[in-house]
Design a protein around this motif. Structure first.
Motif, short mmCIF file in Angstrom:
data_model
loop_
_atom_site.label_atom_id
_atom_site.label_comp_id
_atom_site.label_asym_id
_atom_site.label_seq_id
_atom_site.Cartn_x
_atom_site.Cartn_y
_atom_site.Cartn_z
N LEU A 8 -7.58 -30.44 -1.33
CA LEU A 8 -7.60 -29.16 -2.04
C LEU A 8 -6.33 -28.36 -1.75
O LEU A 8 -5.79 -27.69 -2.63
N ALA A 9 -5.84 -28.43 -0.51
CA ALA A 9 -4.58 -27.75 -0.18
C ALA A 9 -3.42 -28.36 -0.95
O ALA A 9 -2.54 -27.64 -1.43
N ALA A 10 -3.44 -29.68 -1.12
CA ALA A 10 -2.39 -30.35 -1.89
C ALA A 10 -2.43 -29.91 -3.35
O ALA A 10 -1.38 -29.71 -3.98
N GLN A 11 -3.62 -29.77 -3.90
CA GLN A 11 -3.77 -29.27 -5.28
C GLN A 11 -3.17 -27.88 -5.41
O GLN A 11 -2.46 -27.58 -6.38
N PHE A 12 -3.48 -27.02 -4.45
CA PHE A 12 -2.98 -25.64 -4.51
C PHE A 12 -1.46 -25.61 -4.42
O PHE A 12 -0.79 -24.82 -5.10
N LEU A 13 -0.88 -26.47 -3.59
CA LEU A 13 0.57 -26.53 -3.47
C LEU A 13 1.20 -27.01 -4.77
O LEU A 13 2.28 -26.55 -5.17
N GLU A 14 0.56 -27.95 -5.45
CA GLU A 14 1.05 -28.40 -6.75
C GLU A 14 1.01 -27.25 -7.76
O GLU A 14 1.96 -27.04 -8.52
N LEU A 15 -0.10 -26.50 -7.76
CA LEU A 15 -0.24 -25.38 -8.68
C LEU A 15 0.83 -24.33 -8.45
O LEU A 15 1.34 -23.74 -9.41
N CYS A 16 1.18 -24.10 -7.20
CA CYS A 16 2.16 -23.06 -6.87
C CYS A 16 3.58 -23.59 -6.82
O CYS A 16 4.54 -22.82 -6.74
N GLY A 17 3.74 -24.91 -6.84
CA GLY A 17 5.06 -25.51 -6.76
C GLY A 17 5.51 -26.06 -8.10
O GLY A 17 5.66 -25.34 -9.08
N GLY A 18 5.74 -27.36 -8.13
CA GLY A 18 6.24 -28.01 -9.34
C GLY A 18 5.25 -28.02 -10.49
O GLY A 18 5.64 -28.24 -11.64
N GLY A 19 3.99 -27.79 -10.20
CA GLY A 19 2.98 -27.73 -11.25
C GLY A 19 2.08 -28.95 -11.29
O GLY A 19 2.47 -30.05 -10.87
N ILE A 20 0.87 -28.77 -11.80
CA ILE A 20 -0.10 -29.85 -11.92
C ILE A 20 0.13 -30.60 -13.24
O ILE A 20 0.18 -29.99 -14.31
N ILE A 21 0.27 -31.91 -13.15
CA ILE A 21 0.38 -32.76 -14.34
C ILE A 21 -0.80 -33.71 -14.32
O ILE A 21 -0.86 -34.63 -13.50
N SER A 22 -1.76 -33.49 -15.19
CA SER A 22 -2.97 -34.31 -15.22
C SER A 22 -3.07 -35.18 -16.47
O SER A 22 -3.98 -35.98 -16.60
N SER A 23 -2.12 -35.02 -17.40
CA SER A 23 -2.13 -35.83 -18.62
C SER A 23 -1.44 -37.16 -18.37
O SER A 23 -0.81 -37.37 -17.33
N SER A 24 -1.54 -38.05 -19.34
CA SER A 24 -0.94 -39.37 -19.21
C SER A 24 0.58 -39.27 -19.33
O SER A 24 1.11 -38.90 -20.38
N LYS A 25 1.29 -39.59 -18.27
CA LYS A 25 2.75 -39.56 -18.32
C LYS A 25 3.27 -40.62 -19.28
O LYS A 25 4.31 -40.44 -19.91
N LEU A 26 2.55 -41.73 -19.40
CA LEU A 26 2.98 -42.80 -20.29
C LEU A 26 3.06 -42.33 -21.73
O LEU A 26 4.04 -42.58 -22.43
N ALA A 27 2.02 -41.58 -22.16
CA ALA A 27 2.01 -41.08 -23.54
C ALA A 27 3.16 -40.13 -23.79
O ALA A 27 3.75 -40.10 -24.87
N LEU A 28 3.52 -39.35 -22.77
CA LEU A 28 4.61 -38.39 -22.94
C LEU A 28 5.97 -39.06 -22.90
O LEU A 28 6.89 -38.67 -23.61
N GLU A 29 6.10 -40.09 -22.06
CA GLU A 29 7.39 -40.74 -21.90
C GLU A 29 7.70 -41.73 -23.01
O GLU A 29 8.85 -42.10 -23.21
N GLU A 30 6.69 -42.20 -23.74
CA GLU A 30 6.90 -43.19 -24.79
C GLU A 30 7.44 -42.57 -26.07
O GLU A 30 7.70 -43.27 -27.03
N GLY A 31 7.57 -41.26 -26.13
CA GLY A 31 8.15 -40.62 -27.29
C GLY A 31 7.20 -40.46 -28.45
O GLY A 31 7.52 -40.82 -29.59
N TYR A 32 6.01 -39.93 -28.19
CA TYR A 32 5.04 -39.71 -29.26
C TYR A 32 5.22 -38.35 -29.92
O TYR A 32 4.40 -37.93 -30.71
#
Length: 413
Positions: free
Chosen positions: A193-217
């Protein structure tokens, strides 16, 4: 008496809604007398639909005004001053709702009833003459200036776990105040949970499929982050309980950060996290919600607070909460988890300031009868700094390594 007053107010609102929507109730292809609105009107025959509708609207407005402003419906109390033709100012501490710009505008124009603005019509004014100015940082929720002890806030929580990281949030209150909140995380007791909070306050939470975003849809998205210009804000205040922080709308935050009117059809918000969900659910709370200044997250982790049936766009609207007093129901009923605490007296004073901000009462400031609501003044997270505490050896002192979150997190395309 109060029940009668409330009932009449509701009746007045219903009648006024009929005024606005009378055209929708009366089909143009049939006589107005056959429409449902005619049940609350005196039946009359007319070949001119427009004239009849206008007359009925006028009658309804008159009835609504009489219903709403009769002595029993406005204050529900037989006050002699009211019988003489005036409404007494509300006594100190009795005001229930702040009057914002919309209420003031309709009061000035004299058309609050026509606009269905009951607050403006009745005249509840948080900043009445017997109350302190809501813009004053020393003004309390009861309308009185806070004492020196109240300004200092509650004591810093003690007896928690080992602090592994310190998150400092720079926030703005309205247009003229800038404050800082320093939060420490119990990283050893609640590592996931602390790691989640650090992601939220830092670089941000990415929970979507990176593959779908990187494939150029052709999809645009953005990590969910409280830092920088990414929509992080104080969204709800629960008086004498807690403050609720998060990103109210990912699409709106994305558009504002880039100077756009809308995020666009290709924008895809980050869904609720599912990684290690079972382990996150099983991770225990570091302590009970028994003091002011405790950092709390939903039992299933960040992204699962508030209304879990809401869209992905609003999934992070209630990301974390900070207690302003002991709130036992956050343990027993809501099953929330404490993962950190406020670190110093200055931050506790800021917490005290935020806790007494005037609110737009009602569910999200809309439905009357609720005790909580959004702050009347916008409270926005402007920047975040993360300090990682390096464990000390017996011969050394703990070391702090700082990390500043960029003003705007880069988008993922």
């Amino acid at each position: 008496m109060m029940f009668i007053g409330t009932t009449r107010t509701i009746a007045a609102v219903f009648i006024l809604v009929c005024c606005v929507s009378v055209d929708a109730f009366v089909p143009s292809t049939i006589s107005n007398e056959r429409a449902c609105i005619s049940r609350v009107m005196v039946n009359r025959s007319s070949n001119n639909d427009e004239t009849t509708t206008s007359n009925r609207r006028s009658v309804l407005r008159t009835v609504a005004a009489f219903t709403l402003f009769s002595p029993i419906s406005v204050l529900a109390a037989p006050d002699p001053a009211f019988r003489e033709g005036g409404i007494k100012p509300l006594p100190s501490g009795s005001g229930q709702r702040a009057v914002g710009s919309f209420e003031k505008k309709c009061q000035k124009e004299g058309n609050c009833l026509q606009k269905l603005d009951i607050d403006g019509a009745v005249g509840w004014d948080w900043g009445a003459k017997d109350r302190c100015n809501a813009n004053d940082a020393n003004c309390g929720l009861d309308g009185k200036l806070r004492s020196e002890e109240e300004l200092m806030g509650a004591v810093v929580p003690s007896g928690g776990g080992e602090i592994t990281d310190v998150v400092t949030m720079t926030i703005s209150i309205g247009r003229n105040e800038n404050k800082s909140l320093k939060l420490g995380l119990y990283g050893k007791q609640c590592p996931l949970l602390a790691a989640q909070f650090l992601e939220l306050c830092g670089g941000g939470i990415i929970s979507s499929s990176k593959l779908a975003l990187e494939e150029g849809y052709g999809i645009t998205s953005n990590p969910v982050s409280m830092g920088g210009n990414n929509g992080g804000a104080l969204n709800l205040i629960y008086p004498a309980e807690r403050l609720d922080f998060g990103i109210a709308s990912q699409s709106i935050a994305y558009a504002k950060a880039r100077g756009l009117v809308k995020a666009g059809e290709n924008f895809a918000p980050q869904p609720r996290p599912t990684k290690d969900l079972e382990n996150v659910e099983n991770e225990p709370s570091a302590r009970s919600h028994i003091a002011a200044g405790l950092l709390s997250v939903p039992s299933r982790g960040i992204g699962y607070g508030g209304n879990t049936q809401s869209s992905d766009d609003e999934a992070y609207a209630s990301s974390f909460q900070i207690t302003t007093t002991s709130v036992s129901k956050m343990d027993s009923g809501e099953k929330r988890k404490v993962i950190g605490q406020i670190m110093d007296e200055d931050s506790m004073a800021v917490l005290s300031r935020l806790a007494v901000l005037p609110t737009q009462k009602g569910f999200k400031g809309i439905i009357p009868g609720q005790s909580y609501g959004p702050p009347l003044f916008k409270v926005v997270v402007r920047g975040v700094t993360i300090d990682h505490v390096v464990p000390a050896s017996p011969e050394t002192v703990p070391e702090i390594v700082s990390e500043t979150v960029p003003e705007t997190v880069a988008e993922t395309v």
